[in-house]
Design an enzyme around this catalytic site. Structure first.
Site, PDB file in Angstrom:
ATOM      1  N   ASP A 204       0.826  -1.226   0.000  1.00 34.44           N
ATOM      2  CA  ASP A 204       0.000   0.000   0.000  1.00 34.44           C
ATOM      3  C   ASP A 204       0.857   1.271   0.000  1.00 34.44           C
ATOM      4  O   ASP A 204       0.341   2.376   0.058  1.00 34.44           O
ATOM      5  CB  ASP A 204      -0.949  -0.027   1.210  1.00 34.44           C
ATOM      6  CG  ASP A 204      -1.987   1.106   1.172  1.00 34.44           C
ATOM      7  OD1 ASP A 204      -2.427   1.469   0.067  1.00 34.44           O
ATOM      8  OD2 ASP A 204      -2.340   1.616   2.253  1.00 34.44           O
ATOM      9  N   SER A 226      -6.314   5.723  -0.795  1.00 35.96           N
ATOM     10  CA  SER A 226      -6.456   4.499  -1.585  1.00 35.96           C
ATOM     11  C   SER A 226      -7.932   4.141  -1.682  1.00 35.96           C
ATOM     12  O   SER A 226      -8.676   4.237  -0.702  1.00 35.96           O
ATOM     13  CB  SER A 226      -5.707   3.343  -0.919  1.00 35.96           C
ATOM     14  OG  SER A 226      -4.379   3.694  -0.633  1.00 35.96           O
ATOM     15  N   GLN A 276      -3.577  -0.606  -7.830  1.00 37.91           N
ATOM     16  CA  GLN A 276      -4.326   0.208  -6.868  1.00 37.91           C
ATOM     17  C   GLN A 276      -4.824   1.471  -7.544  1.00 37.91           C
ATOM     18  O   GLN A 276      -4.079   2.128  -8.271  1.00 37.91           O
ATOM     19  CB  GLN A 276      -3.443   0.606  -5.688  1.00 37.91           C
ATOM     20  CG  GLN A 276      -4.205   1.422  -4.640  1.00 37.91           C
ATOM     21  CD  GLN A 276      -3.352   1.807  -3.437  1.00 37.91           C
ATOM     22  OE1 GLN A 276      -2.651   2.815  -3.475  1.00 37.91           O
ATOM     23  NE2 GLN A 276      -3.389   1.016  -2.391  1.00 37.91           N
TER      24      GLN A 276
END
Lengths: 284, 284
Positions: A204, A226, A276
């Protein structure tokens, strides 16, 4: 960023402790998120921490001979640290070759993240991979030029990072790419499931940096979050050995940006792919 | 493959009918899958059809000013045609900017597909995109050399396709790439939601072809099945205008292959990105 002293053994032990979930019965688990001081990477609970917790909960309901090969999740609401996360697993499929789990992560009864994770019993077949980019220096070369950096993301710096020059967070580049070598500071036990959680945690990082770079406005304050997150585990991976994380933005439009990254070992093996999308709102 | 006569108007009308779901109340919907003859693309229910049905069910529970921007799904069990699919929607989040839905698609009470779909109220920001590959000829050039082909995937050929030479299904190439121009044969109404369903439908084509090409064994019989599927909608897209679908395999290992594709309009605009992992078992 901080530069803590010592070997990192304490921080990696704390990270392992973070992955210890309390079993509440009925496929419900509780994770604890230690309080953190805010950093520029984090307004609240680090997304990778929630994702790693959700994967850990799923793993605890799956036979040991089925390993994670992919996960897809959505960040639904901001989480908070200094608080527990409750993880409810649904055993959506138990197959001979594949096992699938969905997990909803909640704080105060509200869903903050949902995950579907798929596990595969090892089988043979295929040997094609994305090669490591030719312009990437190896960690040993970078260590001659820079000291490794320690990222605090919810937990105290269990990871060390080497920035690839030209594609780092510190440069106001408009090349839509972020690349770094990253690893846990000390060894993890030889349990593949823990390494998968650690890779999920660190995956992440950096994607929204690549997205921001595609807009050429890295230095400005922005609201960034995100939205979704997908990880494919192609080959065995260790989080305590250097991994190149090479992330390219693919599109930014409507305040949303998609980045796709690959992870490679020092010998170039393509072990993981990440996708992502993030929301990045820049002032007009 | 078949080459049906006529304009395709009947087939596109049948496709629109396929997207008409019966509302059973309580956010449960029923879709009908017409019986089909088997083709080489399909042993049972076409995955893109299930995915489009699940997206359609989610759309029917979301305010019209929130459009789909991403979806992530898993194919859990093979579906069958000549049968209904029941779609159960969970309104996991209703936000001001973002709305999230999960959908479980079931046949005979068993989950065959699960989806998380995220919807975004239009906002401004960002203008970076993946360029169209320079080696791709435009549809008009290809139409001088080949006739368009009609894919039957669960429904009767609503789509026409032009193969990009060198990256087509018909060539035993070992370049791990598939590229095609594809569109609906006649116009769809000006309802963005229907175009999103049609793009989702067709996005399940070709990825496993790229994966098989990466193994250099396109011509051989193999067991192949989509495992997961993700689509990001970056910009407005019409399914009744030519879309380049350019798919690259990124990894094959452990009988699994990951392909990532981008879709572009004739003027090169990057409208959609797709990621899919598939299981491809080839005999030793």
């Amino acid at each position: 960023l901080s530069e803590p002293p010592g070997t990192g053994a304490r921080e990696v032990a704390q990270f392992l402790e973070l992955l210890q979930l309390e079993d509440l019965g009925g496929d419900v688990f509780r994770a604890w998120n230690p309080p953190t001081t805010e950093t520029r990477f984090q307004l609240s609970l680090f997304g990778g921490q929630v994702a790693a917790h959700a994967l850990r909960a799923a793993q605890l309901t799956v036979a040991a001979d089925h390993g994670i090969h992919s996960l897809h999740g959505y960040f639904l609401r901001p989480g908070k640290d200094g608080a527990a996360t409750e993880l409810t697993v649904d055993r959506i499929r138990d197959g001979r070759s594949f096992t699938t789990r969905t997990v909803v992560a909640r704080q105060d009864g509200e869903a903050i993240f949902n995950l579907t994770a798929s596990f595969h019993r090892d089988e043979a077949g295929g040997d094609f991979e994305t090669p490591i980019a030719p312009d990437i220096p190896l960690p040993d070369e970078l260590l001659g030029e820079q000291e490794s950096r320690f990222d605090r993301m919810g937990v105290e710096s269990p990871f060390e990072r080497l920035d690839v020059p030209g594609y780092s967070f510190r440069e106001a580049s408009d090349v839509p790419r972020r690349a770094m070598w990253i690893r846990l500071r000390t060894a993890l036990p030889d349990d593949a499931a823990l390494h998968h959680c650690a890779v999920t945690f660190l995956s992440d990082m950096g994607v929204l940096g690549a997205v921001r770079a595609s807009r050429g406005r890295m230095g400005e304050p922005a609201m960034a979050a995100s939205l979704d997150h997908a990880v494919w585990f192609h080959r065995p991976v260790r989080a305590d050995e250097w991994l190149l994380y090479d992330i390219h933005a693919r599109s930014t439009a409507s305040a949303r940006g998609l980045g796709i990254g690959t992870m490679h070992t020092v010998d170039g093996t393509h072990v993981v792919t990440v996708a992502q999308e993030g929301l990045v709102r820049l002032p007009d």
